[in-house]
Scaffold this motif. Structure first.
Motif, PDB file in Angstrom:
ATOM      1  N   MET A 114       0.813  -1.216   0.000  1.00  0.00           N
ATOM      2  CA  MET A 114       0.000   0.000   0.000  1.00  0.00           C
ATOM      3  C   MET A 114       0.846   1.264   0.000  1.00  0.00           C
ATOM      4  N   GLY A 115       0.165   2.371  -0.278  1.00  0.00           N
ATOM      5  CA  GLY A 115       0.788   3.673  -0.185  1.00  0.00           C
ATOM      6  C   GLY A 115       1.477   4.111  -1.463  1.00  0.00           C
ATOM      7  N   ARG A 116       1.931   5.311  -1.448  1.00  0.00           N
ATOM      8  CA  ARG A 116       2.610   5.871  -2.628  1.00  0.00           C
ATOM      9  C   ARG A 116       3.925   5.125  -2.888  1.00  0.00           C
ATOM     10  N   PRO A 117       4.147   4.706  -4.094  1.00  0.00           N
ATOM     11  CA  PRO A 117       5.375   3.945  -4.391  1.00  0.00           C
ATOM     12  C   PRO A 117       6.599   4.848  -4.368  1.00  0.00           C
ATOM     13  N   ARG A 118       7.728   4.264  -4.021  1.00  0.00           N
ATOM     14  CA  ARG A 118       8.991   5.000  -3.975  1.00  0.00           C
ATOM     15  C   ARG A 118       9.372   5.454  -5.381  1.00  0.00           C
ATOM     16  N   SER A 119       9.792   6.687  -5.474  1.00  0.00           N
ATOM     17  CA  SER A 119      10.067   7.230  -6.810  1.00  0.00           C
ATOM     18  C   SER A 119      11.514   7.026  -7.239  1.00  0.00           C
ATOM     19  N   ASP A 121      15.122   4.314  -7.164  1.00  0.00           N
ATOM     20  CA  ASP A 121      15.607   2.946  -7.004  1.00  0.00           C
ATOM     21  C   ASP A 121      16.608   2.894  -5.855  1.00  0.00           C
ATOM     22  N   THR A 122      16.304   2.097  -4.841  1.00  0.00           N
ATOM     23  CA  THR A 122      17.131   2.079  -3.631  1.00  0.00           C
ATOM     24  C   THR A 122      18.576   1.697  -3.930  1.00  0.00           C
ATOM     25  N   ASP A 123      18.771   0.677  -4.719  1.00  0.00           N
ATOM     26  CA  ASP A 123      20.134   0.233  -5.003  1.00  0.00           C
ATOM     27  C   ASP A 123      20.914   1.265  -5.798  1.00  0.00           C
ATOM     28  N   LYS A 124      20.229   1.883  -6.749  1.00  0.00           N
ATOM     29  CA  LYS A 124      20.881   2.922  -7.541  1.00  0.00           C
ATOM     30  C   LYS A 124      21.293   4.083  -6.631  1.00  0.00           C
ATOM     31  N   ALA A 125      20.394   4.469  -5.738  1.00  0.00           N
ATOM     32  CA  ALA A 125      20.692   5.560  -4.811  1.00  0.00           C
ATOM     33  C   ALA A 125      21.848   5.185  -3.888  1.00  0.00           C
ATOM     34  N   LEU A 126      21.871   3.912  -3.460  1.00  0.00           N
ATOM     35  CA  LEU A 126      22.955   3.465  -2.587  1.00  0.00           C
ATOM     36  C   LEU A 126      24.292   3.520  -3.307  1.00  0.00           C
ATOM     37  N   ASP A 127      24.279   3.196  -4.586  1.00  0.00           N
ATOM     38  CA  ASP A 127      25.530   3.270  -5.342  1.00  0.00           C
ATOM     39  C   ASP A 127      26.075   4.691  -5.358  1.00  0.00           C
ATOM     40  N   GLU A 128      25.175   5.651  -5.497  1.00  0.00           N
ATOM     41  CA  GLU A 128      25.617   7.050  -5.507  1.00  0.00           C
ATOM     42  C   GLU A 128      26.128   7.456  -4.125  1.00  0.00           C
ATOM     43  N   ALA A 129      25.410   7.032  -3.092  1.00  0.00           N
ATOM     44  CA  ALA A 129      25.833   7.359  -1.730  1.00  0.00           C
ATOM     45  C   ALA A 129      27.201   6.732  -1.441  1.00  0.00           C
ATOM     46  N   MET A 130      27.349   5.493  -1.890  1.00  0.00           N
ATOM     47  CA  MET A 130      28.617   4.790  -1.689  1.00  0.00           C
ATOM     48  C   MET A 130      29.779   5.589  -2.265  1.00  0.00           C
ATOM     49  N   GLU A 131      29.566   6.100  -3.456  1.00  0.00           N
ATOM     50  CA  GLU A 131      30.627   6.873  -4.106  1.00  0.00           C
ATOM     51  C   GLU A 131      30.984   8.125  -3.303  1.00  0.00           C
ATOM     52  N   VAL A 132      29.969   8.780  -2.744  1.00  0.00           N
ATOM     53  CA  VAL A 132      30.232   9.989  -1.952  1.00  0.00           C
ATOM     54  C   VAL A 132      31.024   9.644  -0.691  1.00  0.00           C
ATOM     55  N   GLY A 167      19.933  12.080  -5.789  1.00  0.00           N
ATOM     56  CA  GLY A 167      18.785  12.611  -6.508  1.00  0.00           C
ATOM     57  C   GLY A 167      17.499  12.597  -5.698  1.00  0.00           C
ATOM     58  N   ILE A 168      17.634  12.627  -4.383  1.00  0.00           N
ATOM     59  CA  ILE A 168      16.438  12.659  -3.528  1.00  0.00           C
ATOM     60  C   ILE A 168      16.596  13.738  -2.472  1.00  0.00           C
ATOM     61  N   LYS A 169      15.498  14.044  -1.783  1.00  0.00           N
ATOM     62  CA  LYS A 169      15.539  15.045  -0.732  1.00  0.00           C
ATOM     63  C   LYS A 169      15.739  14.373   0.626  1.00  0.00           C
ATOM     64  N   ALA A 170      16.167  15.187   1.576  1.00  0.00           N
ATOM     65  CA  ALA A 170      16.514  14.655   2.896  1.00  0.00           C
ATOM     66  C   ALA A 170      15.421  13.776   3.520  1.00  0.00           C
ATOM     67  N   PRO A 171      14.155  14.205   3.521  1.00  0.00           N
ATOM     68  CA  PRO A 171      13.132  13.363   4.172  1.00  0.00           C
ATOM     69  C   PRO A 171      13.027  11.975   3.544  1.00  0.00           C
ATOM     70  N   SER A 172      13.188  11.881   2.239  1.00  0.00           N
ATOM     71  CA  SER A 172      13.147  10.565   1.593  1.00  0.00           C
ATOM     72  C   SER A 172      14.309   9.708   2.066  1.00  0.00           C
ATOM     73  N   LEU A 173      15.467  10.357   2.181  1.00  0.00           N
ATOM     74  CA  LEU A 173      16.645   9.632   2.660  1.00  0.00           C
ATOM     75  C   LEU A 173      16.404   9.076   4.058  1.00  0.00           C
ATOM     76  N   TYR A 174      15.874   9.912   4.927  1.00  0.00           N
ATOM     77  CA  TYR A 174      15.684   9.474   6.315  1.00  0.00           C
ATOM     78  C   TYR A 174      14.584   8.435   6.432  1.00  0.00           C
ATOM     79  N   ALA A 175      13.556   8.549   5.556  1.00  0.00           N
ATOM     80  CA  ALA A 175      12.495   7.546   5.576  1.00  0.00           C
ATOM     81  C   ALA A 175      13.043   6.190   5.142  1.00  0.00           C
ATOM     82  N   ALA A 176      13.991   6.209   4.209  1.00  0.00           N
ATOM     83  CA  ALA A 176      14.480   4.946   3.658  1.00  0.00           C
ATOM     84  C   ALA A 176      15.602   4.337   4.485  1.00  0.00           C
ATOM     85  N   PHE A 177      16.456   5.182   5.078  1.00  0.00           N
ATOM     86  CA  PHE A 177      17.661   4.652   5.720  1.00  0.00           C
ATOM     87  C   PHE A 177      17.812   5.034   7.195  1.00  0.00           C
TER      88      PHE A 177
END
Lengths: 204, 204
Positions: free
Chosen positions: B3-8, B10-21, B40-50
């Motif tokens: 349920m709920g609004r789907p994540r806009s 890709d978690t793994d793709k985002a993690l790859d970018e974070a890893m590089e940083v 490519g996401i905003k802070a609240p999305s980051l905190y909701a996911a991780f």
DNA sequence: AGACTTATCTACCACTCGATACAAAACTTG
DNA sequence: CAAGTTTTGTATCGAGTGGTAGATAAGTCT
């Protein structure tokens, strides 16, 4: 004596404290609050004496190099290339686990990767590490001219190998490895050095 | 689907970018602004996911370990102890200078020393490095039981030696050393391994 | 449809960062 | 003494830190 109000703190003593903070927390992790507290001075005094946080690090690195210089002199005074390698490795094993200092090596712990505004710190540390490698390389080249090292040996490769071990031992020590662990790594590494020295090259 | 609004994103793709940083700037040096921009996401999305910055690092480390796991499987599949060592060292030389990633090793660049509030990050990274060493140690112990490694050899010492070299090569790569330099270190190191394997110990 | 659930965005929180302005203090020089 | 010079402490700067509140959007459920 020079004019004006005299400095109320000992520069070298303060640098020793700053060195410890950078050593333990890295450049980015070392805040001005930590540094001033450890050094026992206030921010304006720090800036008047060292110019900036980066200036303070460089001054601490200079002092660090000055300390290590005596050790390196002893290392390079080894009679043979192998003797130099042995002295180098064991001196690293001891110094990186000296309870009087934070574990590891300031030139490694200080910051391999830094944030925005500190981009040149890793470069600064790398250039100081390169100095040690250059000292070893030059000493081995001399050993080769003396006939102590085989003509087919590669002084640059041997120096880089030892320098890499030293960095790795810094990482190892920072993970809490004890002195005996580092000594063991030193012994294994020395055997590689000896083998390359004998063979003048590396077996496939 | 849940349920709920789907994540806009890709978690793994985002993690790859974070890893590089994290890889390029270290934990302390990686700011939320850098991370969110790269992911490519905003802070609240980051905190909701991780959950937190530290949670994000751990997720990135998990993904890093997952990547390296394939390599390690190939390394540990070497026929002999020496084969394993050779595969390990050359795999490190290649991966630490892979132009697709920042130079060096995330587990070293990520932060050997951190500031207040990040004290457990170096510990976290160290425990992940220890995993690789444990894999090697176990493989060498097996080689010893198989009679491939001399009974007098010390699997723990050999594993620690290789692990130390890997860390050192991470530091070396982060200083801008090229792939050939790391390969050379790998070759010299391998000769040490071979010697210890033959002798079962280390010459004084 | 309408209730429910989850994600996203804007705006903002309290706090810490490195660095500094300013005035009082401590010294040398005349 | 008074003038000149440098250091010190207080108090603060603007920018950036990690992290969040609250409203809105975008889906699934009955």
């Amino acid at each position: 004596m020079v004019m004006g109000r005299p400095r109320s703190f000992d520069t070298d003593k303060a640098l020793d404290e700053a060195m410890e903070v950078f050593w333990r927390h890295g450049y980015d992790g070392a805040s001005l609050a930590m540094l001033t507290k450890a050094m026992g001075i206030k921010a304006p005094s720090l800036y008047a004496a060292f110019g900036s946080k980066e200036g303070l690090l460089k001054a601490a690195l200079d002092r660090y190099a000055q300390r290590r210089c005596e050790h390196m002199r002893h290392v390079l005074a080894g009679a043979t290339a192998r003797d130099v390698a042995e002295r180098f490795l064991s001196s690293i094993a001891e110094s990186h686990t000296d309870p009087a200092n934070p574990p590891g090596c300031l030139l490694v712990q200080g910051g391999l990767a830094c944030g925005a505004g500190s981009e040149n710190i890793p470069f600064e540390l790398a250039s100081r590490r390169a100095q040690t490698e250059a000292d070893l390389r030059e000493r081995f080249a001399q050993a080769q001219r003396d006939g102590d090292l085989a003509p087919e040996a590669d002084p640059a490769a041997l120096a880089r190998f030892l320098s890499t071990i030293a960095s790795g031992m810094g990482v190892l020590a920072s993970s809490g490895a004890d002195r005996d662990a580092l000594r063991e790594v030193a012994r294994v590494s020395l055997s590689a050095f000896a083998r390359c020295r004998e063979a003048g090259g590396v077996p496939s």
